[in-house]
Enzyme design. Structure first.
Site, PDB file in Angstrom:
ATOM      1  N   THR A 255       0.821  -1.216   0.000  1.00  0.00           N
ATOM      2  CA  THR A 255       0.000   0.000   0.000  1.00  0.00           C
ATOM      3  C   THR A 255       0.851   1.260   0.000  1.00  0.00           C
ATOM      4  O   THR A 255       1.963   1.268   0.546  1.00  0.00           O
ATOM      5  CB  THR A 255      -0.911   0.003   1.249  1.00  0.00           C
ATOM      6  OG1 THR A 255      -1.534   1.287   1.359  1.00  0.00           O
ATOM      7  CG2 THR A 255      -0.139  -0.255   2.525  1.00  0.00           C
TER       8      THR A 255
ATOM      9  N   TYR B  96      -1.709   0.114   9.985  1.00  0.00           N
ATOM     10  CA  TYR B  96      -1.965  -0.615   8.738  1.00  0.00           C
ATOM     11  C   TYR B  96      -0.738  -0.521   7.808  1.00  0.00           C
ATOM     12  O   TYR B  96      -0.203  -1.537   7.349  1.00  0.00           O
ATOM     13  CB  TYR B  96      -3.213  -0.046   8.057  1.00  0.00           C
ATOM     14  CG  TYR B  96      -3.405  -0.542   6.655  1.00  0.00           C
ATOM     15  CD1 TYR B  96      -3.650  -1.893   6.411  1.00  0.00           C
ATOM     16  CD2 TYR B  96      -3.315   0.326   5.573  1.00  0.00           C
ATOM     17  CE1 TYR B  96      -3.811  -2.357   5.117  1.00  0.00           C
ATOM     18  CE2 TYR B  96      -3.477  -0.137   4.278  1.00  0.00           C
ATOM     19  CZ  TYR B  96      -3.724  -1.470   4.060  1.00  0.00           C
ATOM     20  OH  TYR B  96      -3.867  -1.926   2.777  1.00  0.00           O
TER      21      TYR B  96
HETATM   22  N1  UFG Z   1     -13.091  10.186   3.688  1.00  0.00           N
HETATM   23  C1  UFG Z   1     -14.027  11.091   4.126  1.00  0.00           C
HETATM   24  N2  UFG Z   1     -15.203  10.621   4.634  1.00  0.00           N
HETATM   25  C2  UFG Z   1     -15.491   9.304   4.728  1.00  0.00           C
HETATM   26  C3  UFG Z   1     -14.533   8.353   4.262  1.00  0.00           C
HETATM   27  C4  UFG Z   1     -13.332   8.838   3.752  1.00  0.00           C
HETATM   28  O1  UFG Z   1     -13.814  12.294   4.069  1.00  0.00           O
HETATM   29  O2  UFG Z   1     -16.566   8.953   5.214  1.00  0.00           O
HETATM   30  C5  UFG Z   1     -11.822  10.674   3.148  1.00  0.00           C
HETATM   31  C6  UFG Z   1     -10.625  10.179   3.940  1.00  0.00           C
HETATM   32  O3  UFG Z   1     -10.347  11.027   5.026  1.00  0.00           O
HETATM   33  C7  UFG Z   1      -9.539  10.183   2.861  1.00  0.00           C
HETATM   34  C8  UFG Z   1     -10.308   9.875   1.572  1.00  0.00           C
HETATM   35  O4  UFG Z   1     -11.668  10.158   1.847  1.00  0.00           O
HETATM   36  O5  UFG Z   1      -9.002  11.465   2.745  1.00  0.00           O
HETATM   37  C9  UFG Z   1     -10.191   8.427   1.162  1.00  0.00           C
HETATM   38  O6  UFG Z   1     -10.537   7.622   2.284  1.00  0.00           O
HETATM   39  P1  UFG Z   1     -10.783   6.048   2.185  1.00  0.00           P
HETATM   40  O7  UFG Z   1     -11.176   5.579   3.542  1.00  0.00           O
HETATM   41  O8  UFG Z   1     -11.683   5.761   1.042  1.00  0.00           O
HETATM   42  O9  UFG Z   1      -9.364   5.501   1.795  1.00  0.00           O
HETATM   43  P2  UFG Z   1      -7.994   5.661   2.578  1.00  0.00           P
HETATM   44  O10 UFG Z   1      -7.210   6.676   1.811  1.00  0.00           O
HETATM   45  O11 UFG Z   1      -8.114   5.910   4.013  1.00  0.00           O
HETATM   46  O12 UFG Z   1      -7.449   4.179   2.549  1.00  0.00           O
HETATM   47  C10 UFG Z   1      -7.437   3.449   1.398  1.00  0.00           C
HETATM   48  C11 UFG Z   1      -7.459   1.961   1.727  1.00  0.00           C
HETATM   49  C12 UFG Z   1      -6.189   1.537   2.347  1.00  0.00           C
HETATM   50  C13 UFG Z   1      -5.010   2.073   1.574  1.00  0.00           C
HETATM   51  C14 UFG Z   1      -5.142   3.541   1.506  1.00  0.00           C
HETATM   52  C15 UFG Z   1      -4.003   4.250   0.899  1.00  0.00           C
HETATM   53  O13 UFG Z   1      -8.504   1.666   2.610  1.00  0.00           O
HETATM   54  O14 UFG Z   1      -6.146   0.149   2.354  1.00  0.00           O
HETATM   55  O15 UFG Z   1      -6.298   3.807   0.746  1.00  0.00           O
HETATM   56  O16 UFG Z   1      -4.276   5.631   0.996  1.00  0.00           O
HETATM   57  F1  UFG Z   1      -3.862   1.778   2.171  1.00  0.00           F
END
Ligand code: UFG
Length: 323
Positions: A113, A137
């Protein structure tokens, strides 16, 4: 052998593998995966922490390679329950890697990741960037990368490591798609809010140092992502050496830009709340993506935001899985 083949990315990988002429054997404990999603090859229920069961499955199928998707993968949860992440992701992967070596299955494709890079503001992250994860993670995935390097040095286990950016979209033929319970990812949560399955989408933080104050991510279509895995398997089968590849497009979109695009694709209002930052979130994660294109011949043709949201929206309206 596809660990996590009943999950979102693993199920799409099984479809791509089947299309490419392989028989994908899914190994999954169904804690977060769905038996319904296993459509393209045999299913073996099992846990990565169960070494006896792993040995049985290796002996039964004598796989040519392992594709290792199974993991706990929520950044926020990893901050509150780090023990689960270290035990399942690192302990489970170590079991799997040892079982593969003992079974003389020496080709290993691993889902890592971009969370291994941590928060490096305003930097485009390429495969040589430093890795300073800021959540458990990402730290667990970086540790598994290290294990793979040590097992190559000691036992000759050849591997391709993919560092994913943000995976989105769904199979355009509608056979598989994204379905997590509970859902934590931005695009499916937003689609839920759009069609009234939840009240609103909460934006996690509007005070980041970005043009519109929200986090920036590099979104890649799940079908493009799994195509890279098939190319990686062929890379190993052709006898090429172990390699790390980023899988992203090199284009970053803010949370607000994703919301705007979703409004355009669905032609519906997106109910939103503005909330606090989520622990563990990096400000900006954008991939330097040239290596996979140059060396694997990877062509991420579906990875534009419009297509990813349109495919996710189509799946969202029709698809779901059961255990
Ligand atoms: N976000 C919101 N509101 C929500 C959900 C997410 O504003 O309800 C934002 C998060 O803060 C982030 C973006 O949207 O800025 C993307 O969030 P996600 O939860 O969709 O994805 P992440 O970036 O946290 O994580 C994903 C995968 C991980 C991976 C990661 C790498 O879940 O496995 O991408 O960035 F490692």
């Amino acid at each position: 052998m596809v660990t996590g083949g009943a999950g979102y990315i693993g199920a799409h990988a099984c479809k791509a593998l089947r299309k490419a002429g392989f028989v994908p054997v899914t190994y999954d404990n169904l804690v977060t995966g769905w038996q319904d999603a296993v459509k393209f090859g045999p299913f073996e229920k099992g846990d990565l922490l169960d070494r006896t069961r792993l040995d049985e499955v290796f002996a039964k199928y004598e796989p040519v390679a392992v594709m290792h998707f199974a993991a706990l993968s929520q950044v926020g949860e990893s901050m509150s329950q780090p023990g689960r992440y270290w035990r399942n992701n690192v302990g489970g992967s170590l079991n799997l890697i040892e079982a593969a070596v003992d079974a003389a299955c020496m080709n290993f494709v691993f889902s890592s990741t971009c969370a291994t890079y941590g928060d490096q503001d305003n930097v485009v992250l390429d495969e040589n960037s430093d890795q300073y994860p800021i959540n458990a993670y990402g730290a667990s995935k970086r540790a598994i990368e290290d294990i793979l390097r040590d097992f190559e040095a000691a036992h000759g286990l050849r591997h391709v490591i993919y560092r994913y950016f943000n995976v989105a979209g769904a199979d355009p033929e509608g056979e598989v798609g994204e379905f997590h319970q509970p859902e934590t990812h931005l695009i499916p949560l937003m689609l839920d809010a759009i069609d009234g399955k939840r009240d609103a989408l909460t934006i996690f933080g509007t005070d980041y140092d970005t043009p519109d104050g929200t986090c920036i991510r590099d979104y890649v279509h799940v079908c493009d992502l799994v195509d890279a895995h098939v190319l990686g398997l062929k890379w190993l089968q052709d006898g090429k050496g172990s390699r790390v590849f980023n899988l992203g497009t090199g284009c970053g979109f803010s949370v607000r830009e994703v919301i705007d695009q979703s409004r355009a694709v669905t032609n519906r209002a997106v109910p939103i709340n503005e909330g606090a930052r989520r622990a563990g979130d990096a400000t900006k994660l954008v991939s330097g993506s040239s290596r996979a294109k140059a060396e694997l011949g990877w062509k991420p043709d579906r990875s534009n935001l419009n297509t990813m949201i349109a495919d996710a929206w189509r799946w969202h309206q029709t698809g779901h899985f059961d255990k």
